[in-house]
Design an enzyme around this catalytic site. Structure first.
Site, PDB file in Angstrom:
ATOM      1  N   GLU A 101       0.816  -1.152   0.073  1.00 27.93           N
ATOM      2  CA  GLU A 101      -0.038   0.111  -0.017  1.00 27.93           C
ATOM      3  C   GLU A 101       0.900   1.278   0.057  1.00 27.93           C
ATOM      4  O   GLU A 101       1.904   1.249   0.609  1.00 27.93           O
ATOM      5  CB  GLU A 101      -0.862  -0.052   1.162  1.00 27.93           C
ATOM      6  CG  GLU A 101      -2.036  -1.023   1.292  1.00 27.93           C
ATOM      7  CD  GLU A 101      -2.753  -1.119   2.403  1.00 27.93           C
ATOM      8  OE1 GLU A 101      -3.983  -1.461   2.156  1.00 27.93           O
ATOM      9  OE2 GLU A 101      -2.520  -0.529   3.486  1.00 27.93           O
ATOM     10  N   CYS A 120       3.352   8.786   0.347  1.00 34.21           N
ATOM     11  CA  CYS A 120       3.945   7.948   1.561  1.00 34.21           C
ATOM     12  C   CYS A 120       4.225   6.461   0.934  1.00 34.21           C
ATOM     13  O   CYS A 120       3.269   5.880   0.607  1.00 34.21           O
ATOM     14  CB  CYS A 120       3.273   7.883   2.810  1.00 34.21           C
ATOM     15  SG  CYS A 120       3.668   6.729   4.041  1.00 34.21           S
ATOM     16  N   CYS A 127       7.285  -6.173   7.498  1.00 29.98           N
ATOM     17  CA  CYS A 127       8.375  -5.360   8.294  1.00 29.98           C
ATOM     18  C   CYS A 127       8.826  -6.479   9.392  1.00 29.98           C
ATOM     19  O   CYS A 127       7.898  -7.261  10.175  1.00 29.98           O
ATOM     20  CB  CYS A 127       8.002  -4.209   8.883  1.00 29.98           C
ATOM     21  SG  CYS A 127       9.326  -3.241   9.722  1.00 29.98           S
ATOM     22  N   CYS A 131       6.935  -3.507  15.848  1.00 28.59           N
ATOM     23  CA  CYS A 131       6.538  -2.450  16.512  1.00 28.59           C
ATOM     24  C   CYS A 131       5.189  -2.662  17.149  1.00 28.59           C
ATOM     25  O   CYS A 131       4.407  -2.963  16.354  1.00 28.59           O
ATOM     26  CB  CYS A 131       6.758  -1.003  15.892  1.00 28.59           C
ATOM     27  SG  CYS A 131       8.497  -0.496  15.548  1.00 28.59           S
ATOM     28  N   CYS A 134       1.936  -0.943  15.256  1.00 35.81           N
ATOM     29  CA  CYS A 134       2.166  -0.723  13.863  1.00 35.81           C
ATOM     30  C   CYS A 134       1.556  -2.178  13.101  1.00 35.81           C
ATOM     31  O   CYS A 134       1.812  -3.286  13.406  1.00 35.81           O
ATOM     32  CB  CYS A 134       3.462  -0.732  13.249  1.00 35.81           C
ATOM     33  SG  CYS A 134       3.685  -0.662  11.383  1.00 35.81           S
ATOM     34  N   CYS A 352      -0.831   6.782   9.773  1.00 38.19           N
ATOM     35  CA  CYS A 352       0.601   6.457  10.478  1.00 38.19           C
ATOM     36  C   CYS A 352       0.170   4.930  11.228  1.00 38.19           C
ATOM     37  O   CYS A 352      -0.502   4.623  12.214  1.00 38.19           O
ATOM     38  CB  CYS A 352       1.097   7.353  11.519  1.00 38.19           C
ATOM     39  SG  CYS A 352       1.833   8.630  10.683  1.00 38.19           S
TER      40      CYS A 352
END
Length: 371
Positions: A101, A120, A127, A131, A134, A352
Site C-alpha cells: 500500500e 507515502c 516489516c 513495533c 504498527c 500512521c
C-alpha cells in the site's frame, strides 16, 4: 556470457542507471540510448518497447526479445473524507500474490486548491521489526521491494495527482510499509532515480526517509553524503518505554542512537526530524516531554507529534487532547521545536501505523515476541 544469449529476460527497472548504461554498452549501443531508455521508463512511465518511438524499430524488436520493463499493478484505490487516497498495488512475483500500500496525502489552501501533495511510499512487503503499534509489523517481513517497485508507486501516484489536482507531487516520505533503511540500497537508488532530471526530478530536499533507528545505516547515510532528509521514528523517550513497544531497542538502544545521530549531524550538518506518536497514558506525560527534550538536544532537530490512528488489536490508543496540550506546553517550556500532525486517512486505514495486507495469511519474519 553475451547478454543476448541469456534465456531469462532482463528487467530494465531492476537496473540502476549505471547498470542500464552497462546493459546498453554490452549490446554495442551508443551511451545516449541508456538515457533514452531511462527517460521512457521513469519520466514517461512507458513499459512497452513498441511505444519508445525515438528508438529504431530494429532496436525495439531486439529489446523485446531480451528485456522487459516490469511495473507494479494498481488494484484498488480508496479516498478518505479528508482527501487522503490509499492505493493497493500488486507486485510481479510469479509464485506469490504480494501486495503493498501507498498513500497520497494532500494539503489544501483555503480556496480548496492543492498546496502540498505528499506521497507515502512502501519499501518492503511487511516489516521484520514488529513495533507494537504498527499493523505492518504484525505481518512480519516477506521481502524487500526493488528500487523500480518503489519508484513505480511514486510514478503512478504522480500521474493521479496531475489528473486530480493539476499539479505534480511535491514531497515523498518513505514511511509506508517496511523499514526503509533495512532495504538501504533500494531506497537510495530509488531516491536517486526520483530526483534525476530524466525522471520525476524531485529535489532531494523534498524527500524524507524514516527509520526506527538503524544506527549503522544512519551513519552510512551521512558517510555516503545522501542529500535527502532523515526522520527517526522515536515514539518513546526512554529505553524502558521504548523496549515495551519497539523490539529494535533491545539491540540498538537510545545510547547507540545518540551516537549515530551525533555522527550524522557532525558529518552532514543537516538537522533531522523525530517522529513521535502520542499514546494515551504511555508516552504523553510532562516527564515524557522533558525526557524527549533531552534527546532533541543531541543535534539540531524538530519533533513531529503525531496523533495516532488506532489500530485494531493494539492496546495503545490515541492520546486525549488535554494530555496533548500539557505535553506541548512542556515541550515549549523546554525550547523544543514541535509540530502537531493529525494522522490522515483514519477512515480508510491509511494513517500512521495502519498500512497492512495479507490478513489471515502466514506471518513473515519478525523480531516481535510471540504473544
Amino acid at each position: 556470457m553475451d547478454i543476448t544469449e541469456t534465456t531469462q529476460k532482463t528487467d530494465l527497472k531492476a537496473l540502476t542507471k549505471d547498470e542500464l548504461a552497462h546493459f546498453c554498452s554490452e549490446l554495442g549501443l551508443q551511451s545516449f540510448r541508456a538515457d533514452q531508455l531511462f527517460q521512457w521508463m521513469y519520466q514517461k512511465g512507458v513499459a512497452d518497447f513498441g511505444d519508445m518511438t525515438n528508438l529504431s524499430k530494429d532496436l525495439r524488436d531486439q529489446l523485446r526479445e531480451i528485456a522487459t520493463v516490469n511495473r507494479i499493478k494498481p488494484v484498488q484505490q480508496q479516498e478518505s473524507k479528508d482527501g487522503t487516497i490509499k492505493f493497493l498495488f500488486q507486485l510481479n512475483d510469479p509464485e506469490e500474490e504480494y501486495k503493498i500500500e501507498a498513500v497520497l496525502i494532500p494539503d489544501f489552501f483555503e480556496d480548496g486548491a492543492a498546496h502540498r501533495l505528499t506521497v507515502c511510499v512502501s519499501s518492503q512487503v511487511g516489516c521484520v521489526f514488529g513495533c507494537a503499534f504498527c499493523a505492518t509489523g504484525k505481518m512480519g517481513l516477506f521481502r524487500n521491494l526493488t528500487h523500480g517497485e518503489i519508484v513505480d508507486q511514486v510514478q503512478y501516484i504522480n500521474d493521479i495527482a496531475e489528473e486530480k489536482y493539476g499539479k505534480k507531487i511535491t514531497n515523498i516520505v518513505y514511511m509506508g510499509m517496511g523499514e526503509p533503511l533495512h532495504n538501504y540500497k533500494a531506497i537510495v537508488n530509488s531516491a536517486h532515480i526520483i530526483s534525476d532530471p530524466l525522471s520525476i526530478e524531485l529535489s532531494p530536499k523534498r524527500i524524507t526517509v524514516s527509520t526506527v533507528g538503524l544506527t549503522k545505516q544512519i551513519k552510512k547515510l551521512a558517510d555516503d553524503e545522501e542529500e535527502f532528509n532523515l526522520a527517526i521514528s522515536l515514539h518513546a523517550p526512554t529505553d524502558e518505554k521504548r523496549d515495551k513497544i519497539m523490539p529494535i531497542n533491545a539491540s540498538m538502544n537510545l545510547e547507540s542512537l545518540e551516537e549515530a545521530v551525533r555522527h550524522y549531524y557532525r558529518v552532514t550538518e543537516k538537522p533531522l526530524t523525530y517522529e513521535y506518536l502520542l499514546f494515551d497514558n504511555f508516552n504523553d506525560s510532562p516527564q515524557d516531554a522533558r525526557d524527549l527534550a533531552k534527546i532533541v538536544k543531541w543535534a539540531p532537530s524538530k519533533v513531529n507529534i503525531i496523533m495516532y490512528n488506532n489500530v485494531a488489536g493494539v492496546e495503545l490508543k490515541r492520546a486525549r487532547e488535554e494530555r496533548l496540550d500539557n505535553f506541548m506546553r512542556e515541550l515549549i517550556k523546554n525550547d523544543v521545536r514541535a509540530t502537531v500532525r493529525r494522522s490522515r486517512g483514519d477512515d480508510i486505514d491509511a494513517g500512521c501505523g495502519q498500512l497492512a495486507i495479507r490478513e489471515g495469511a502466514p506471518k513473515g519474519k519478525t523480531m516481535a515476541k510471540e504473544e
